[in-house]
Enzyme design. Structure first.
Site, PDB file in Angstrom:
ATOM      1  CB  SER A 149      -9.154  -8.204  -6.953  1.00  0.00           C
ATOM      2  OG  SER A 149     -10.204  -7.856  -7.904  1.00  0.00           O
ATOM      3  NE  ARG A 150      -4.480  -1.933  -9.750  1.00  0.00           N
ATOM      4  CZ  ARG A 150      -3.795  -2.631 -10.850  1.00  0.00           C
ATOM      5  NH1 ARG A 150      -4.370  -3.215 -11.720  1.00  0.00           N
ATOM      6  NH2 ARG A 150      -2.476  -2.758 -10.469  1.00  0.00           N
ATOM      7  CB  VAL A 151     -13.090  -5.589  -9.349  1.00  0.00           C
ATOM      8  CG1 VAL A 151     -14.658  -5.692  -9.041  1.00  0.00           C
ATOM      9  CG2 VAL A 151     -12.922  -5.253 -10.700  1.00  0.00           C
TER      10      VAL A 151
END
Length: 497
Positions: A364-366
């Site tokens: 998850s790039r968040v």
């Protein structure tokens, strides 16, 4: 009644005096070829791209290719009486769908028409299916978690409101189950859910609608269905229709979750449509703009800044891979558009590990910015320990003599896997997730047999909800202070006894 002649002549004179001639120009054309859900129309020279066109039988089509003398039109109805020589007229507007609160709890087709047998939808609001995505200035960074209720996702691959997280994997690996569990988990979170079913069997959509109704989730959900029996143009339109419905709620400052199940079938429908209207094929027979097809859809998912109305659209697109190949054309396209992916592995699914999430490829790039403070603190090591266990497991099957450290890591890994296993429609509240992850990482489960982990987990949740509910509420509101850690330790010691 006696009406005098002069009265009649006065009325006629008045009408002649106030007469205004109006000339209405309606550009029309003629169908010269029709078949496979596509009509070729001659004579509407000023037609716009994606304009809605009306045929003489009352059915509609959407203008696709604008050529020198003809326009290729995708028909938006399976039942029509269009023949060569049928007349076509412009409407001057693009395709739009009904939107509004009245849509909630309903199952509609790609054009927003009800197909659930519950009568018409009482809404007069409509929205074009295509619209511009919010600009960079209007957006704000993703910071509020969207809890799925699935321990493996909320701890290792967190999703935030306004994110685009791809769910990818082979057939029958549990992709749709993750999506449905996420919808069910939004029950008390004030999140509107929209599920777009593309190219699925009607029986599957009915089954899913029944499942959501039983779970009490249908009251905040809209299902948009373009089944496998419907034409390629309707399957192509469906996700954009769902997104238009989501944007209505986002503009009201609401949070929306939209699931596209699945975009592989959407790309295939667009390929079929494009080949029928003679667009030149490119790689794997997909037209050159197939990347733009999904990017303009997924870019509309965003977290909007409060000064521009607030609200968010979180998108969970699903992609089906062939033999786990994420480097194929369409999967790679969608991976490059989204903010991370949850990869489901067939081997894990067959081994009984569900959800069958591969923590190595999933990302998850968040990240932690979309996690509760407590979850961020306790799950920091989890992904690393799980990945190490999977590596060690593959080596350990070949070695007979293992040192104590390796045995301890394998034992811990087995308990992590047991903790992260989760059945269908069994979402876990965030506070309980934090507690069980803390317990397994800090060795509280070392003396618990792997088979007994599920039983331990159920009893821990029972204890927390009965005696430590204030702790659960605090950590779910974002608290994670020294006293919260101490209270959790007290609860876990109590469980040991």
């Amino acid at each position: 009644m006696n009406i005098r002649p002069e009265e009649i002549s006065n009325v006629i004179k008045e009408q002649i005096k106030n007469y205004q001639s109006k000339i209405e120009m309606k550009e029309s054309g003629t169908v010269i070829l029709v078949g496979d859900g596509i009509a070729r129309v001659y004579g509407i020279r000023d037609c716009m791209s994606s304009e809605l066109l009306e045929f003489d039988d009352g059915s509609f089509g959407m203008a696709q290719n604008l050529e020198n003398d003809t326009v290729s039109v995708a028909l938006l109805s399976n039942q029509n009486n269009i023949r060569e020589g049928s007349s076509v007229k412009r409407t001057g507007r693009v395709l739009s769908v009904p939107v509004g609160e009245a849509m909630l709890g309903r199952v509609v087709n790609a054009l927003g028409e009800p197909i659930d047998g519950k009568g018409p939808i009482a809404t007069s609001d409509r929205r074009p299916i295509e619209s511009e995505a919010p600009g960079i200035i209007e957006r704000k960074s993703v910071s509020v978690p969207l809890h799925t209720g699935i321990k493996a996702i909320d701890s290792m691959i967190p999703i935030g409101r306004g994110q685009r997280e791809l769910i990818i994997g082979d057939r029958q690996t549990g992709k749709t189950e993750i999506a449905i569990d996420t919808i069910i988990n939004q029950k008390n979170s004030d999140v509107i859910c929209i599920y777009v079913a593309i190219g699925q069997k009607n029986s599957s959509v009915v089954q899913m609608a029944n499942m959501l109704t039983q779970a009490g989730a249908m009251e905040y959900t809209i299902i948009v269905s373009a089944s496998a029996s419907e034409s390629a143009p309707l399957q192509y339109v469906a996700p954009y229709s769902g997104c238009a419905m989501a944007e209505y709620f986002r503009e009201k400052g609401r949070d929306v979750l939209i699931i596209y199940d699945d975009l592989s079938k959407h790309a295939v429908a667009y390929r079929a449509l494009s080949l029928l209207i003679r667009r030149p094929p490119g790689r794997e027979a997909y037209p050159g703009d197939v990347f733009y097809l999904h990017s303009r859809l997924l870019e509309r998912a965003a977290c909007v800044a409060p000064e521009y109305g607030g609200g968010s659209i979180t998108a969970l697109p699903l992609i089906e891979t062939q033999a786990g190949d994420v480097s194929a054309y369409i999967p790679t396209n969608v991976i490059s558009i989204t903010d991370g992916q949850i990869f489901l592995e067939t081997e894990l699914f067959h081994a009984g590990i569900m959800p069958a999430i591969n923590p190595g490829i999933s990302v998850s790039r968040v990240g932690g910015s979309a996690q509760l403070k407590g979850m961020k603190k306790v799950s920091g090591e989890l992904k690393l320990l799980y990945s190490q266990y999977r590596e060690l497991q593959s080596f350990a099957q070949f070695g007979s003599d293992l040192d104590a450290d390796t045995k301890a890591r394998l034992a811990l890994g087995e308990r992590i896997v047991a903790v992260l296993k989760q059945g269908r429609n069994a979402p876990v509240r965030p506070g309980c997730q934090i507690a069980i992850v803390y317990a397994v990482i800090n060795g509280y489960l070392n003396d618990v047999a792997v088979k007994a982990v599920k039983d331990y987990e159920a009893k821990l949740y029972e204890l927390l909800e009965s005696k430590y509910n204030d702790f659960l509420v605090r950590v779910e509101q974002g608290a994670w202070e020294a006293e919260d850690v101490e209270e959790l330790k007290t609860a876990l010691e109590e469980m040991k006894k």
